[in-house]
Design an enzyme around this catalytic site. Structure first.
Site, mmCIF file in Angstrom:
data_model
loop_
_atom_site.group_PDB
_atom_site.id
_atom_site.type_symbol
_atom_site.label_atom_id
_atom_site.label_comp_id
_atom_site.label_asym_id
_atom_site.label_seq_id
_atom_site.Cartn_x
_atom_site.Cartn_y
_atom_site.Cartn_z
ATOM 1 N N GLU A 23 0.700 -1.293 -0.190
ATOM 2 C CA GLU A 23 -0.004 0.122 -0.093
ATOM 3 C C GLU A 23 1.200 1.154 -0.084
ATOM 4 O O GLU A 23 0.475 2.434 -0.565
ATOM 5 C CB GLU A 23 -0.936 0.068 1.129
ATOM 6 N N HIS A 53 1.608 2.226 -3.440
ATOM 7 C CA HIS A 53 0.523 3.040 -4.018
ATOM 8 C C HIS A 53 0.763 4.431 -3.613
ATOM 9 O O HIS A 53 0.806 5.336 -4.429
ATOM 10 C CB HIS A 53 -0.688 2.531 -3.652
ATOM 11 N N HIS A 84 3.710 6.043 -5.512
ATOM 12 C CA HIS A 84 3.128 6.521 -6.801
ATOM 13 C C HIS A 84 2.386 7.788 -6.721
ATOM 14 O O HIS A 84 2.938 8.603 -7.986
ATOM 15 C CB HIS A 84 2.561 5.271 -7.420
HETATM 16 ZN ZN LIG Z 1 -2.811 -2.764 -4.534
#
Ligand SMILES: [Zn+2]
Length: 723
Positions: free
Chosen positions: A498, A501, A504
């Site tokens: 997580e 993410h 990102h």
């Molecule tokens: Zn994911």
């Protein structure tokens, strides 16, 4: 697994969306949801001031405001150009984006009954709002005019891509259809929305209503203490004090099948779980699925596509169902071969124990666990004392510093929706603000299970630099004050996933908000997060941050080595149970037509027989309970995305392993930042990957990661480039 995509869909609906009737009641000026976010860091969400009754008037006012903004764009007498149409669209709906972000936080983490009532009322209105914009003919005409003249407008590559995405997005949603076809499309979308809701509610009913109550200690044979306590608590809260309850959910079913010595009860729990939505009663999902498949096929035909799968995949990295199938079939054969080996190991062990059985689906997890103990001598309880939640969080920060130059500082001047949530300011190597990271670690009533990332605000800079705001959400049980929270290796991996993410989002460096951060196709979105999982098991992170909660000593090397060896264990089962579902999903959506009644059970049986499905395994989500593909459009013809992303992640991880600096190689990290983490959706994912890796991705690394033989001629995910 993450909810990031699911949430993205929810927010996208909210963000794209306008009210069915424009006569929205005037919102009170005091509604805190409608004000621009104020305070430090470019403004922060006003969580402290929001109450449930603020949502409905705020959403209605925000939808009305966006409709007026769209009207202003379409009424502009000037010739359509990038600034007065495409950039103006990026600027429209800012209020709805802000309200929608907080609405999403309540939906996923503060979902009280009074909030759910608002949510049920607003969901169809928000859906209709979306159709109203995509079917606006004047708007489409302007976007199409910009698209047609894009060669002469002197646009940057990012602007060209935004024009292309806006234009194709509207076309894909039906903007080119005539009036009768548009009306039919709207009717189909509304009927599908109701069917999706019924599907979810049926599933939830079967998960809630079926409870196995055990009343004898002997029924618990083999279960560890933690499971017995959880089962006792579950029974007591359902009015069976002094007994034990096994719930019909994955988190109850899986450990029961892993540890219970009672084969008869294992079979019972297995059958109940895998028959959810398929019991021929009021909650049966089969008829709903038949209708969904027909409507999706009809919609695809209306929009000019061969099938629903072709429509769904057009704007992904895979681009066509054929390419996705090629990858899945390439992995299928070695995975099935591995299952036969795993079953042989388990059968041998059962024979040695004198069990006198043939391995059945309800025996798989039980004997796999026994084989794991025998082969790797790995006990989860020996690992957990080294995995302290807060230490691992520090480890993630350290890794983000090494890879991207980020620095995290906890701040107290951003309001939170609940006191357990903490906020960190993220700065880059030059000390410049990058964004905020909210961490909501603990389970509580009204919060969804699992773990996910969510963006409250996207990074952008076309109207002045706006820093992003991202969050990570998990469901750990809150410990006593001062006591460390110890988590499993799987949960530690999920934490890094997580955080991938979140990184990102935090690395995003783009002009326009709709191209920002994690706004990439499904089959690319899980790549950064799955790649990030690998950094947990580096010696640098483990030696510094996987410290025993009592002695402070780092996790022993030999324990890490056992974890490493065990990582490839049971990959046959994991790959086949996932892949069977992904292949059946694709086959269903390739086979469906507007006038054919597909019987889901019969289709599933036949498809699995054709595939040569090992009889000891069932699909991870059988068709009547496949929420990913029938509770919404989000992952329909798209369950393959996890494998696609994992192929990229495995291939990318080998780039680090081959580099002189290993996992912390500065050159590879810079390429990862420049071509993957910072670019959002401003370039075609295939081009971005190629620029990072110096070549297209191959499947060999995925095979090595899962411990499968690397076939010489394996299809690689090498998509054609789009324009
Ligand atoms: Zn994911």
């Amino acid at each position: 697994m993450s909810k990031v995509l699911f949430l993205a869909v929810v927010v996208a609906v909210v963000a794209a969306g306008v009210p069915a009737n424009a006569a929205a009641p005037a919102a009170s000026p005091a509604n805190p949801l409608l004000a621009p976010w104020s305070g430090p860091y470019g403004g922060v969400p006003p969580f402290g001031a929001v109450r449930v009754e603020h949502f409905k008037p705020a959403l209605e006012a925000a939808m009305a405001e966006q409709l007026k903004e769209i009207d202003a764009i379409t009424a502009n007498p000037a010739k359509p150009d990038f600034a007065n149409t495409i950039a103006a669209l990026e600027r429209a709906g800012r209020t709805l984006n802000r309200v929608g972000a907080i609405f999403g936080v309540f939906s996923s983490t503060m979902s009280t009954p009074d909030f759910q009532a608002v949510e049920s009322e607003m969901a169809p209105k928000l859906a209709a709002f979306g159709d109203q914009i995509t079917q606006n003919e004047k708007l489409f005409a302007r976007v199409a005019a910009v698209y047609d003249s894009r060669g002469t407008l002197n646009l940057t590559p990012e602007q060209k891509r935004l024009v292309w995405l806006d234009y194709t997005g509207l076309v894909r949603a039906g903007a080119k259809l005539d009036k009768p076809a548009k009306d039919r499309l709207t009717a189909i979308n509304q009927r599908l929305a109701s069917l999706f809701t019924s599907f979810s509610q049926n599933l939830l009913a079967d998960e809630t209503d079926y409870v196995l109550v055990l009343d004898k200690e002997a029924d618990l044979a083999g279960l560890p203490d933690s499971l017995r306590q959880a089962a006792a608590a579950a029974a007591e809260s359902r009015g069976h004090k002094g007994k034990w309850a096994i719930l019909n959910t994955r988190s109850s079913m899986e450990p029961f099948l892993t540890y219970s010595d009672r084969r008869d009860l294992r079979e019972k729990v297995w059958r109940t779980y895998y028959n959810r939505g398929d019991n021929g009663d009021a909650h049966d999902n089969n008829k709903i699925i038949t209708e969904i498949l027909k409507l999706r096929a009809e919609r695809a035909k209306l929009l000019g596509y061969q099938t629903h799968a072709h429509w769904r995949l057009e704007n992904t990295m895979a681009k066509t169902p054929e390419r996705a199938m090629e990858l899945m079939e390439a992995v299928w054969t070695p995975a099935v071969a591995r299952v036969h080996e795993e079953v042989a190991d388990m059968q041998a062990l059962a024979d040695k124990e004198g069990a006198k059985i043939t391995i059945e689906p309800w025996d798989y997890r039980y004997y796999a666990e026994k084989v794991r103990k025998a082969k790797y001598d790995l006990d989860e309880n020996a690992v957990m004392p080294y995995l302290q939640l807060e230490k691992l969080r520090e480890g993630m920060f350290w890794a983000a510093g090494e890879l991207f130059g980020f620095h995290f500082t906890q701040v107290k001047d951003a309001p939170v929706v609940q006191p357990d949530i903490r906020v960190w300011k993220v700065t880059d190597a030059a000390g410049k603000l990058v964004g905020l990271w909210y961490f909501d670690p603990y389970a509580r009533p009204g919060k969804g299970s699992g773990a996910w990332m969510n963006a409250y605000r996207n990074q952008e800079r076309f109207d002045g630099a706006v820093p992003t705001i991202v969050s990570n959400n998990t469901n750990f049980v809150k410990g006593k004050p001062g006591e460390p929270i110890l988590i499993s290796w799987d949960d530690a991996t999920g934490l890094f996933h997580e955080f991938g993410h979140a990184l990102h989002g935090l690395n995003s460096s783009v002009e326009y908000p709709s191209l920002s951060g994690t706004s990439v196709p499904n089959d690319y979105a899980e790549f950064p997060s799955q790649l990030m999982e690998n950094f947990l098991s580096t010696p640098e992170v483990l030696n510094r941050y996987a410290l025993h909660y009592q002695t402070g000593k780092p996790i022993p090397k030999e324990l890490v080595e056992r974890l490493d060896r065990a990582a490839k264990f049971n990959q046959g089962f994991k790959t086949v149970e996932y892949l069977a579902g992904a292949i059946v999903d694709m086959k269903l959506h390739l086979a469906a037509t507007p006038d054919k009644d597909i019987d889901p059970d019969a289709f599933e049986r036949q498809a699995l027989a054709e595939l040569g499905m090992p009889k000891e395994i069932v699909m991870r989500h059988r068709t009547p309970q496949f929420g990913h593909i029938f509770a919404g459009d989000g992952y329909s013809a798209g369950y393959y995305a996890y494998l696609w992303s994992d192929t990229l992640a495995a291939d990318a991880w080998e780039a680090f392993k081959e580099a002189p600096g290993g996992p912390w190689d500065k050159d590879v990290a810079k390429r990862l930042h420049d071509h993957v983490f910072s670019v959002g959706n401003t370039i075609d994912p295939a081009d971005g990957y190629r620029a990072f890796r110096g070549r297209d991705p191959g499947t060999a690394a995925l095979m090595r990661k899962r411990g499968f033989p690397v076939a010489p001629k394996v299809a690689a995910p090498t998509p054609a480039t789009q324009q």
